[in-house]
Design an enzyme around this catalytic site. Structure first.
Site, PDB file in Angstrom:
ATOM      1  N   TYR A  71       0.858  -1.186   0.000  1.00  0.00           N
ATOM      2  CA  TYR A  71       0.000   0.000   0.000  1.00  0.00           C
ATOM      3  C   TYR A  71       0.897   1.241   0.000  1.00  0.00           C
ATOM      4  O   TYR A  71       1.451   1.629   1.036  1.00  0.00           O
ATOM      5  CB  TYR A  71      -0.909   0.026   1.224  1.00  0.00           C
ATOM      6  CG  TYR A  71      -2.048  -0.972   1.190  1.00  0.00           C
ATOM      7  CD1 TYR A  71      -2.359  -1.687   0.041  1.00  0.00           C
ATOM      8  CD2 TYR A  71      -2.825  -1.186   2.322  1.00  0.00           C
ATOM      9  CE1 TYR A  71      -3.400  -2.588   0.024  1.00  0.00           C
ATOM     10  CE2 TYR A  71      -3.881  -2.089   2.310  1.00  0.00           C
ATOM     11  CZ  TYR A  71      -4.164  -2.795   1.170  1.00  0.00           C
ATOM     12  OH  TYR A  71      -5.202  -3.691   1.155  1.00  0.00           O
ATOM     13  N   PHE A 228     -13.326  -3.596   0.037  1.00  0.00           N
ATOM     14  CA  PHE A 228     -14.100  -2.736  -0.869  1.00  0.00           C
ATOM     15  C   PHE A 228     -15.591  -2.775  -0.552  1.00  0.00           C
ATOM     16  O   PHE A 228     -16.429  -2.594  -1.431  1.00  0.00           O
ATOM     17  CB  PHE A 228     -13.884  -3.155  -2.326  1.00  0.00           C
ATOM     18  CG  PHE A 228     -12.598  -2.670  -2.921  1.00  0.00           C
ATOM     19  CD1 PHE A 228     -11.714  -1.890  -2.198  1.00  0.00           C
ATOM     20  CD2 PHE A 228     -12.247  -3.000  -4.219  1.00  0.00           C
ATOM     21  CE1 PHE A 228     -10.514  -1.439  -2.747  1.00  0.00           C
ATOM     22  CE2 PHE A 228     -11.048  -2.565  -4.779  1.00  0.00           C
ATOM     23  CZ  PHE A 228     -10.194  -1.782  -4.037  1.00  0.00           C
ATOM     24  N   LEU A 230     -17.436  -0.656   1.085  1.00  0.00           N
ATOM     25  CA  LEU A 230     -18.081   0.636   0.873  1.00  0.00           C
ATOM     26  C   LEU A 230     -17.905   1.135  -0.554  1.00  0.00           C
ATOM     27  O   LEU A 230     -18.729   1.885  -1.058  1.00  0.00           O
ATOM     28  CB  LEU A 230     -17.507   1.676   1.846  1.00  0.00           C
ATOM     29  CG  LEU A 230     -17.818   1.421   3.313  1.00  0.00           C
ATOM     30  CD1 LEU A 230     -17.300   2.570   4.167  1.00  0.00           C
ATOM     31  CD2 LEU A 230     -19.306   1.243   3.541  1.00  0.00           C
ATOM     32  N   PRO A 235     -25.088   1.259  -5.563  1.00  0.00           N
ATOM     33  CA  PRO A 235     -25.498   0.848  -6.903  1.00  0.00           C
ATOM     34  C   PRO A 235     -26.475   1.847  -7.508  1.00  0.00           C
ATOM     35  O   PRO A 235     -27.086   2.643  -6.807  1.00  0.00           O
ATOM     36  CB  PRO A 235     -26.187  -0.508  -6.658  1.00  0.00           C
ATOM     37  CG  PRO A 235     -26.703  -0.399  -5.254  1.00  0.00           C
ATOM     38  CD  PRO A 235     -25.685   0.418  -4.512  1.00  0.00           C
TER      39      PRO A 235
END
Length: 299
Positions: A71, A228, A230, A235
């Site tokens: 990261y 992932f 959040l 949609p």
């Protein structure tokens, strides 16, 4: 300071079938968004806030933090150590190996046994630990290295005492079953959220989401850690989740976390954010109580 620690009332056990089980509160924090955006590369735009987010998360009852040395290239590990070392006794820091970042910022496999050892040693050094409590092997499809070779290397590193518990990430159902044949799998970290129940990898024709492996996790007491969660919570046709969110006077993102917490007691969400305000909003989601009717309506 407004405190939400009382909302983190449910717990989950990692390594329940081992001699060294670890129990954590059932809402963690994922650090990926603390790095430079949008490419998850370099230092955060607001470094003081990034450090404060980590401190506040722990102050408010979060004792499971997810990271990886790729990261931003060690950025999140270094932030964690700067903000929290020496670590509280009940804090579990989970990292991932199996990938790295190239100089062009691309994500590439790093999953040969010797490469996994390099990653583990790097995580130990940057996190200032003698043993990492939980390490996920992150599958990179079609990397050219057999799955069993990489996972076997993970268990060898566990035998050496560098890893306490071994987990898997981004796995298919078949890979999880294969992993269980090779040794004790403590956790699985796959993409999963209200609107992202299953993840189909068009490039390789494989499902690597949460829904398709949740039954195995339940049967073996393996916590499912959605990533992932959040990112995929909004949609285009979000009518149902919007209605229930309005009913409980919370945001759609908070309702997505509440849905995950109610979906199964074996789910440990790790929502990530680079905003202190959003961190506190995420923690509040642990206090949302959904009825059976709410869950049936959401599907």
């Amino acid at each position: 300071m407004l405190t939400f620690s009382s909302t983190l009332k449910s717990t989950i056990t990692i390594g329940a079938n081992t001699a060294q089980p670890l129990t954590v509160n059932r809402l963690g924090y994922g650090t990926m968004r603390l790095t430079g955006s949008p490419q998850i590369w370099g230092e955060p735009a607001d470094r003081p806030q990034a450090l404060q987010i980590l401190k506040t998360a722990v102050e408010e009852g979060v004792n499971f933090i997810d990271t990886a040395d790729y990261y931003g290239r060690d950025i999140t590990n270094r932030l964690i150590a700067e903000a929290l070392y020496p670590y509280p006794n009940n804090l579990l820091i989970c990292t991932k190996v199996g990938a790295t970042r190239a100089d062009d910022k691309s994500w590439v496999p790093f999953n040969r046994p010797d490469e996994l050892r390099i990653s583990i040693e790097n995580n130990l050094r940057t996190l200032k630990q003698e043993q990492i409590s939980l390490v996920h092997f992150r599958v990179m499809p079609n990397s050219g290295i057999p799955f069993e070779e990489s996972v076997g290397a993970m268990f060898n590193l566990q035998k050496e005492g560098k890893i306490q518990h071994v987990g898997l990430s981004n796995v298919t159902r078949a890979e999880l079953e294969q992993g269980l044949d090779l040794g004790n799998i403590a956790t699985v970290e796959n993409m999963y959220g209200y609107s992202q129940r299953t993840t189909f990898d068009n490039g390789h024709g494989e499902n690597r989401g949460g829904e398709e492996i949740l039954d195995i996790c339940k049967a073996h007491q393996i916590p499912l850690i959605p990533y992932f969660s959040l990112y995929t919570s909004l949609p285009a046709n979000a009518d149902k989740i919007m209605q229930i969110a309005q009913k409980h006077n919370v945001s759609v993102a908070q309702m997505n976390l509440a849905w995950l917490l109610h979906r199964s007691p074996m789910i440990l969400p790790i929502p990530g954010t680079s905003s202190l305000v959003h961190l506190k909003e995420n923690l509040q989601a642990a206090a949302v109580e959904l009825s059976a009717e709410d869950m049936e309506f959401l599907g």
